[in-house]
Enzyme design. Structure first.
Site, mmCIF file in Angstrom:
data_model
loop_
_atom_site.group_PDB
_atom_site.id
_atom_site.type_symbol
_atom_site.label_atom_id
_atom_site.label_comp_id
_atom_site.label_asym_id
_atom_site.label_seq_id
_atom_site.Cartn_x
_atom_site.Cartn_y
_atom_site.Cartn_z
ATOM 1 N N ASP A 159 0.855 -1.214 0.045
ATOM 2 C CA ASP A 159 -0.092 0.097 0.126
ATOM 3 C C ASP A 159 1.023 1.005 0.085
ATOM 4 O O ASP A 159 1.486 1.515 0.952
ATOM 5 C CB ASP A 159 -0.940 -0.103 1.131
ATOM 6 C CG ASP A 159 -1.687 1.326 1.242
ATOM 7 O OD1 ASP A 159 -2.573 1.316 0.317
ATOM 8 O OD2 ASP A 159 -1.598 1.878 2.155
ATOM 9 N N GLU A 186 -1.670 -1.844 -5.945
ATOM 10 C CA GLU A 186 -2.863 -1.046 -6.681
ATOM 11 C C GLU A 186 -2.471 -0.426 -7.947
ATOM 12 O O GLU A 186 -1.227 -0.181 -7.842
ATOM 13 C CB GLU A 186 -3.237 0.116 -5.655
ATOM 14 C CG GLU A 186 -4.134 -0.278 -4.497
ATOM 15 C CD GLU A 186 -4.578 1.106 -3.696
ATOM 16 O OE1 GLU A 186 -6.116 1.128 -3.402
ATOM 17 O OE2 GLU A 186 -3.893 1.697 -3.267
ATOM 18 N N ASP A 213 -3.237 1.275 7.042
ATOM 19 C CA ASP A 213 -2.368 1.109 5.997
ATOM 20 C C ASP A 213 -2.076 -0.301 5.980
ATOM 21 O O ASP A 213 -1.792 -0.947 4.933
ATOM 22 C CB ASP A 213 -0.995 1.789 6.029
ATOM 23 C CG ASP A 213 -1.272 3.444 6.010
ATOM 24 O OD1 ASP A 213 -2.484 3.796 5.294
ATOM 25 O OD2 ASP A 213 -0.641 4.157 6.686
#
Length: 378
Positions: free
Chosen positions: A192, A276, A356
């Protein structure tokens, strides 16, 4: 696979002059070709073909008194300058027709001697070579000293000589190498990315954000002020501009070194890396643009992708709209809202999450699910 190896060059005073002459000749040929095609387009004439352009801009131009100095540099450099122009036109036309994916390409523009980056390319036809003494032999330039930080894995197919805004010279070699898969491992990690912390991994590790630009802002501000007080066209202004460029170069070099080391460590430790699919270009248009650029997310993800391909690892990208922060990694419940100032939260199931770390765990789980679906799973 093709790889690029870049090394620092330290040309002598006479080689500085020869390189400047070669940069100028390549720039002139590029601009002459671009001007000729633009004039043909304005006058309604057919598109000037690559072969005809080479004959008129190089072969015939060398015979003219006003372009006779083109004979003082390697002909391969001039041909490669035209090849760059032809490639730029092909990319532009492919972008207009929709054949080229990604952002729209603009039409080629004229090159200037004031551009922050100057480059020339030598192919094997130019017969460049690395001497037994470790110098780079370039035609009509000489043997240029090189700082070899590592050996070349194979014979290079071409070399590009680059001068950056800070006045530094580099040799960028293109070499053909085979993939070198690392030993298989059972490690998997979800990543992340963020601004407060550069990256948080699904195993709980938190990697702080170096903020190279923010840390160098005081020196940059001082150098920019000194530049703004100089007179345009003066020698002091040229010196001040180089100081600003060198300060920015130090920031860029530090960021590149950090991302190289971190991406290599992650690829070596894990067989599968999940992250991502961030739209960095879109985020760079927000009020966080400076911090986003300083983080270097695009550079980091690009390095992960290339190294995963080279070392036989798997890189999975999950959808950017996946609610990784709001999803409970323990029970799968989805929170209604999750403001950015909420760094930890408790789910109704009793689990307490670091925002997170929870997002990284969910990203890893989503990557596993995507991999199963791609292999025909349910």
């Amino acid at each position: 696979m093709l790889l690029r190896y870049t090394f620092r060059l330290y040309p002598t005073a006479s080689q500085h002059v020869a390189l400047a002459r070669t940069f100028g000749c390549a720039r002139t040929v590029f601009n002459d070709g671009l001007r000729m095609r633009r004039e043909a387009h304005i006058n309604g004439l057919p598109y000037v073909s690559d072969g005809d352009l080479s004959k008129r801009v190089i072969t015939q131009a060398k015979k003219a008194p006003e372009r006779a100095w083109l004979c003082e540099v390697s002909a391969v450099v001039l041909q490669q300058a035209l090849a760059d122009l032809n490639t730029a036109y092909r990319n532009f036309f492919a972008s207009l027709s929709g054949k080229r994916k990604g952002p729209k390409m603009a039409a080629p523009r004229f090159r200037s001697r004031k551009d922050s980056r100057q480059a020339i390319r030598f192919t094997r036809n130019a017969r460049f070579a690395v001497t037994t003494g470790g110098k780079l032999r370039l035609p009509k330039i000489g043997d240029v000293p090189v700082r070899w930080s590592r050996p070349l894995p194979s014979e290079p197919s071409s070399v590009t000589v680059i001068k950056d805004a800070a006045g530094r010279y580099f040799a960028s070699f293109v070499v053909e190498t085979a993939a070198a898969p690392l030993p298989q491992t059972t490690g998997e990690v979800g990543i992340d990315l963020g601004l407060t912390r550069f990256a948080v991994l699904s195993d709980g590790r938190k990697i702080g954000s170096p903020r190279f630009l923010r840390r160098a802002e005081k020196k940059l501000k001082k150098a920019q002020k000194a530049l703004s007080r100089t007179t345009k066209g003066s020698n002091n202004r040229s010196k001040a501009r180089v100081k600003v460029a060198r300060a920015h170069a130090r920031v860029a070099d530090a960021r590149r070194d950090f991302t190289h080391k971190l991406s290599t460590q992650i690829i070596r430790e894990n067989q599968t890396v999940v992250m991502e699919d961030l739209c960095v270009r879109g985020l760079a248009r927000t009020r966080l643009a400076k911090s986003v650029h300083d983080a270097g997310w695009a550079m980091f993800t690009g390095m992960l992708e290339s190294k995963a391909k080279r070392y036989g690892r798997t890189l999975v990208r999950v959808d950017r709209w996946f609610p990784s922060s709001k999803l409970c990694s323990a029970c799968g419940a989805l929170a209604e809202a999750m403001p950015l100032d909420v760094r930890s939260w408790a789910c109704l199931c009793g689990a307490v999450h670091d925002r997170d770390v929870n997002a990284a765990i969910n990203i890893l789980a989503a990557g596993r699910a995507d991999s199963l679906n791609a292999c025909g799973g349910l």
